[in-house]
Design a protein around this motif. Structure first.
Motif, short mmCIF file in Angstrom:
data_model
loop_
_atom_site.label_atom_id
_atom_site.label_comp_id
_atom_site.label_asym_id
_atom_site.label_seq_id
_atom_site.Cartn_x
_atom_site.Cartn_y
_atom_site.Cartn_z
N PRO A 14 -2.68 -19.48 -12.23
CA PRO A 14 -2.61 -18.09 -12.70
C PRO A 14 -2.85 -17.16 -11.51
O PRO A 14 -3.65 -17.47 -10.63
CB PRO A 14 -3.74 -17.99 -13.71
CG PRO A 14 -4.26 -19.36 -13.94
CD PRO A 14 -3.75 -20.22 -12.86
N VAL A 15 -2.17 -16.02 -11.49
CA VAL A 15 -2.29 -15.10 -10.36
C VAL A 15 -2.83 -13.74 -10.81
O VAL A 15 -2.73 -13.37 -11.97
CB VAL A 15 -0.95 -14.90 -9.63
CG1 VAL A 15 -0.48 -16.18 -8.98
CG2 VAL A 15 0.12 -14.34 -10.55
N GLY A 16 -3.39 -13.05 -9.86
CA GLY A 16 -3.87 -11.69 -10.07
C GLY A 16 -3.54 -10.89 -8.82
O GLY A 16 -3.23 -11.45 -7.77
N SER A 17 -3.62 -9.57 -8.93
CA SER A 17 -3.28 -8.74 -7.78
C SER A 17 -4.37 -7.71 -7.51
O SER A 17 -5.16 -7.38 -8.38
CB SER A 17 -1.94 -8.03 -8.00
OG SER A 17 -2.07 -7.08 -9.03
N ILE A 18 -4.37 -7.24 -6.28
CA ILE A 18 -5.25 -6.16 -5.86
C ILE A 18 -4.47 -5.25 -4.93
O ILE A 18 -3.68 -5.74 -4.12
CB ILE A 18 -6.55 -6.68 -5.19
CG1 ILE A 18 -7.51 -5.53 -4.92
CG2 ILE A 18 -6.24 -7.49 -3.96
CD1 ILE A 18 -8.92 -5.98 -4.58
N ASP A 19 -4.64 -3.93 -5.09
CA ASP A 19 -3.97 -2.97 -4.23
C ASP A 19 -4.92 -2.57 -3.11
O ASP A 19 -6.06 -2.16 -3.37
CB ASP A 19 -3.56 -1.73 -5.03
CG ASP A 19 -2.48 -2.02 -6.05
OD1 ASP A 19 -1.83 -3.08 -5.94
OD2 ASP A 19 -2.28 -1.19 -6.95
N LEU A 20 -4.44 -2.69 -1.89
CA LEU A 20 -5.23 -2.38 -0.70
C LEU A 20 -4.54 -1.29 0.10
O LEU A 20 -3.31 -1.21 0.09
CB LEU A 20 -5.39 -3.64 0.16
CG LEU A 20 -5.99 -4.86 -0.54
CD1 LEU A 20 -5.85 -6.10 0.32
CD2 LEU A 20 -7.46 -4.59 -0.85
N PRO A 21 -5.30 -0.46 0.81
CA PRO A 21 -4.65 0.58 1.63
C PRO A 21 -3.81 -0.06 2.73
O PRO A 21 -4.16 -1.10 3.29
CB PRO A 21 -5.82 1.37 2.21
CG PRO A 21 -7.02 0.53 2.04
CD PRO A 21 -6.75 -0.44 0.94
N ASN A 51 0.44 7.75 -1.53
CA ASN A 51 -0.26 6.64 -0.88
C ASN A 51 0.62 5.41 -0.76
O ASN A 51 1.23 4.98 -1.74
CB ASN A 51 -1.53 6.28 -1.64
CG ASN A 51 -2.52 7.42 -1.68
OD1 ASN A 51 -2.71 8.13 -0.69
ND2 ASN A 51 -3.15 7.62 -2.82
N VAL A 52 0.63 4.83 0.42
CA VAL A 52 1.30 3.54 0.63
C VAL A 52 0.23 2.47 0.52
O VAL A 52 -0.80 2.52 1.21
CB VAL A 52 1.98 3.49 2.02
CG1 VAL A 52 2.63 2.13 2.24
CG2 VAL A 52 2.99 4.62 2.17
N LEU A 53 0.47 1.51 -0.35
CA LEU A 53 -0.49 0.43 -0.58
C LEU A 53 0.18 -0.92 -0.37
O LEU A 53 1.40 -1.05 -0.48
CB LEU A 53 -1.02 0.50 -2.02
CG LEU A 53 -1.69 1.81 -2.43
CD1 LEU A 53 -1.96 1.80 -3.93
CD2 LEU A 53 -2.96 2.04 -1.66
N VAL A 54 -0.65 -1.91 -0.07
CA VAL A 54 -0.20 -3.30 -0.02
C VAL A 54 -0.79 -3.98 -1.24
O VAL A 54 -2.00 -4.01 -1.42
CB VAL A 54 -0.67 -4.00 1.27
CG1 VAL A 54 -0.31 -5.48 1.23
CG2 VAL A 54 -0.08 -3.33 2.50
N ARG A 55 0.08 -4.49 -2.10
CA ARG A 55 -0.37 -5.24 -3.28
C ARG A 55 -0.33 -6.71 -2.91
O ARG A 55 0.73 -7.26 -2.63
CB ARG A 55 0.52 -4.94 -4.48
CG ARG A 55 0.11 -5.72 -5.73
CD ARG A 55 0.82 -5.21 -6.95
NE ARG A 55 0.31 -3.88 -7.27
CZ ARG A 55 0.98 -2.99 -7.99
NH1 ARG A 55 2.17 -3.28 -8.46
NH2 ARG A 55 0.44 -1.80 -8.24
N GLU A 56 -1.50 -7.33 -2.89
CA GLU A 56 -1.59 -8.76 -2.60
C GLU A 56 -1.77 -9.51 -3.90
O GLU A 56 -2.58 -9.15 -4.73
CB GLU A 56 -2.78 -9.05 -1.67
CG GLU A 56 -2.57 -8.63 -0.26
CD GLU A 56 -3.57 -9.23 0.70
OE1 GLU A 56 -4.25 -10.23 0.35
OE2 GLU A 56 -3.69 -8.71 1.81
#
Length: 72
Positions: A14-21, A51-56
């Motif tokens: 199972p996966v989850g995501s987090i938004d990082l600057p 805002n530009v974010l990186v979603r990992e």
């Protein structure tokens, strides 16, 4: 005696995501490195308003993911 369960970090986990600057306060872009702890890791760049974010995306049991969401 109970044994701790082994983290589920394979391709089918199972996966989850987090938004990082994507940029620091000086405007310098952060480097993004793949997570060596989980197979489903991937990243995408998203625009949220101005805002530009990186979603990992990580396996939910990934140690790095658990650390990131704890610090969020």
């Amino acid at each position: 005696m109970t044994h701790p369960s082994k983290p589920q970090v394979g391709y089918t986990a199972p996966v989850g995501s987090i938004d990082l600057p994507a940029f620091d306060d000086d405007g310098t872009a952060y480097e993004v490195w793949p997570c060596v702890d989980c197979h489903p890791w991937h990243a995408e760049v998203i625009l949220e308003g101005q805002n530009v974010l990186v979603r990992e995306w990580h396996a939910v049991d990934c140690p790095l993911f658990q650390q990131l969401i704890a610090n969020d």
